[in-house]
Scaffold this active site. Structure first.
Site, PDB file in Angstrom:
ATOM      1  N   LYS A   1      29.053  40.860  50.485  1.00 55.45           N
ATOM      2  CA  LYS A   1      29.641  42.188  50.724  1.00 55.45           C
ATOM      3  C   LYS A   1      28.849  42.888  51.801  1.00 55.45           C
ATOM      4  CE  LYS A   1      30.000  46.816  48.688  1.00 55.45           C
ATOM      5  NZ  LYS A   1      29.738  47.679  47.522  1.00 55.45           N
TER       6      LYS A   1
ATOM      7  N   GLU B   1      28.026  60.427  44.654  1.00 57.39           N
ATOM      8  CA  GLU B   1      27.187  59.325  44.179  1.00 57.39           C
ATOM      9  C   GLU B   1      25.737  59.765  43.989  1.00 57.39           C
ATOM     10  OE1 GLU B   1      26.813  54.528  44.778  1.00 57.39           O
ATOM     11  OE2 GLU B   1      28.165  55.728  46.000  1.00 57.39           O
TER      12      GLU B   1
END
Length: 425
Positions: A184, A229
């Site tokens: 990723k 976040e």
């Protein structure tokens, strides 16, 4: 910083009955902010500023400052965030010498957390204070004669890459994932916004904190945004980290958004991206914590513009580690970099064609006890140091084997909405 250089700060904290809307206490200049759902910290003025070369460098400077400080408080059982506190913002890539991490200690801090409010004055006896001392009767409002101003006209221009060029970078990232062991990578893009007059950070903070109340709205040295976040929170021995990965844009219709949430929860591409991020956070926290709880499956976090897959990781903190130390251990997580980390960082440097600066780096605060909150600097913009009419906006997307370049571009546009809306008023 050696014993001769470090200032011996004087810190005084007292209880406050009602501070009102914290965002309204932010000054136009020399202000810092950390607000979520009406709670948080606002700093006015600067008594100390430090440009750090690394997390370890910042921790040493902060430890020296705390050790030398004279700290007094009228509060019983002072909450985290009261007393001596520094706001900070760290670069994404510590090897990039063009950008610098920073810690700022304000002269006055207005705090409201856990149902309690307080005011902290911080002074350096060797310097003349820039703000008048507080009285016992009423704290001063920040620049009461100057109302926040909205930008009247804002124009936009491509940043390092145009939309089609960025789609090409995504396609190349997918090719590498399928070819060379990269699992990723998070690719970001930027957008340049230019207003017809100097941007007022107070306006942006008020717009963001009012619309995105479930996010953490921050302002540190011209970096302003509202992040969903939480990289790490450390408070009274409890550690929390909120991991977000997997995103879909909302339609504004409840029935459609309910179906989108179900599709997101069942998306193999998004679940794969999310799993990489959760695993990286759990592995980074493990050496510093015990009793870690990692939920088996994510939940869907609903924000005004997007839906996210989210997981809240909790643990008990082992002695001797500060919130800043935890942030150093966690950064960069797979949520903003990728995995394997080194290969993802190399891919980012080759494909993004831009300097992230402090975008996607830790942003937040630390207090004298070592408690603190460090979010990830997302959904943000950096006001230009030399031309405050300009602000560079950032958005990024997690790219895995199943990513579609066109869909990723649409996702990045959704993530630019909070800052574009704040600029539009």
């Amino acid at each position: 910083m050696d014993a001769v250089q470090r200032p011996a700060l004087r810190v005084r904290t007292r209880e406050a009955a009602d501070l009102g809307d914290l965002a309204e206490r932010l000054p136009r200049r020399e202000g810092v902010a950390w607000i979520r759902d009406g709670s948080g910290l606002i700093g006015c003025g600067e008594v100390a500023r430090y440009k750090a070369s690394s997390f370890a460098d910042a921790e040493r400077w902060w430890a020296d400052l705390v050790e030398a400080a004279e700290i007094e408080s009228d509060l019983d059982d002072p909450p985290s965030g009261s007393g001596l506190v520094a706001f900070g913002s760290f670069v994404f890539d510590p090897d990039n010498t063009d950008s610098q991490s920073i810690l700022i200690v304000p002269e006055v801090v207005y705090g409201h957390r856990g149902g309690r409010s307080w005011i902290t004055e911080i002074s350096d006896p060797t310097k003349q204070a820039l703000t008048p001392p507080l009285t016992r009767s009423a704290p001063p409002a920040a620049e009461p004669d100057s109302a926040p101003e909205a930008p009247r006209t804002v124009s936009y221009a491509d940043g390092a890459l145009s939309g089609p060029q960025w789609e090409g970078a995504v396609a190349e990232a997918v090719r590498r994932i399928n070819a060379n062991g990269l699992d990723k990578v998070v690719l970001a893009r930027n957008l340049l916004a230019v207003a017809d007059r100097d941007l007022d950070p107070r306006w942006l903070v008020r717009q963001l904190s009012g619309t995105y109340r479930r996010c953490w709205t921050y302002l540190v040295d011209g970096l302003v945004g509202a992040t969903p976040e939480m990289l790490v929170r450390s408070e009274a021995g409890l550690v929390t980290s909120r991991v977000l990965a997997g995103t879909i844009r909302r339609t504004g219709r409840d029935d459609h958004d309910l179906a989108l949430a179900a599709a997101l929860s069942g998306s193999s591409k998004d679940l794969e991206e999310h799993e990489y991020a959760v695993r990286s956070v759990a592995a980074a926290l493990a050496p510093y914590c015990s009793g870690m709880n990692v939920p088996d499956a994510p939940y869907v976090l609903e924000l005004p513009n997007v839906l996210h897959l989210a997981t809240d990781v909790t643990a008990a903190l082992d002695p001797g580690t500060t919130a800043l130390g935890l942030a150093a251990a966690l950064h960069p997580s797979a949520a903003v970099c990728g995995t394997p980390t080194d290969l993802a960082r190399t891919t980012i440097a080759e494909l993004e064609k831009m300097d992230r600066g402090r975008y996607a780096g830790p942003v937040g605060w630390i207090d004298a006890r070592g408690d603190g909150e460090w979010g990830i600097a997302l959904r943000c913009g950096q006001i230009d140091d030399t031309d405050p009419r300009q602000i560079r906006l950032y958005a990024g997307c997690g790219i895995v084997a199943g990513s579609d370049p066109e869909a990723e571009l649409a996702e990045s546009n959704a993530k630019l909405v909070p800052m574009r809306d704040a600029l539009a008023g």
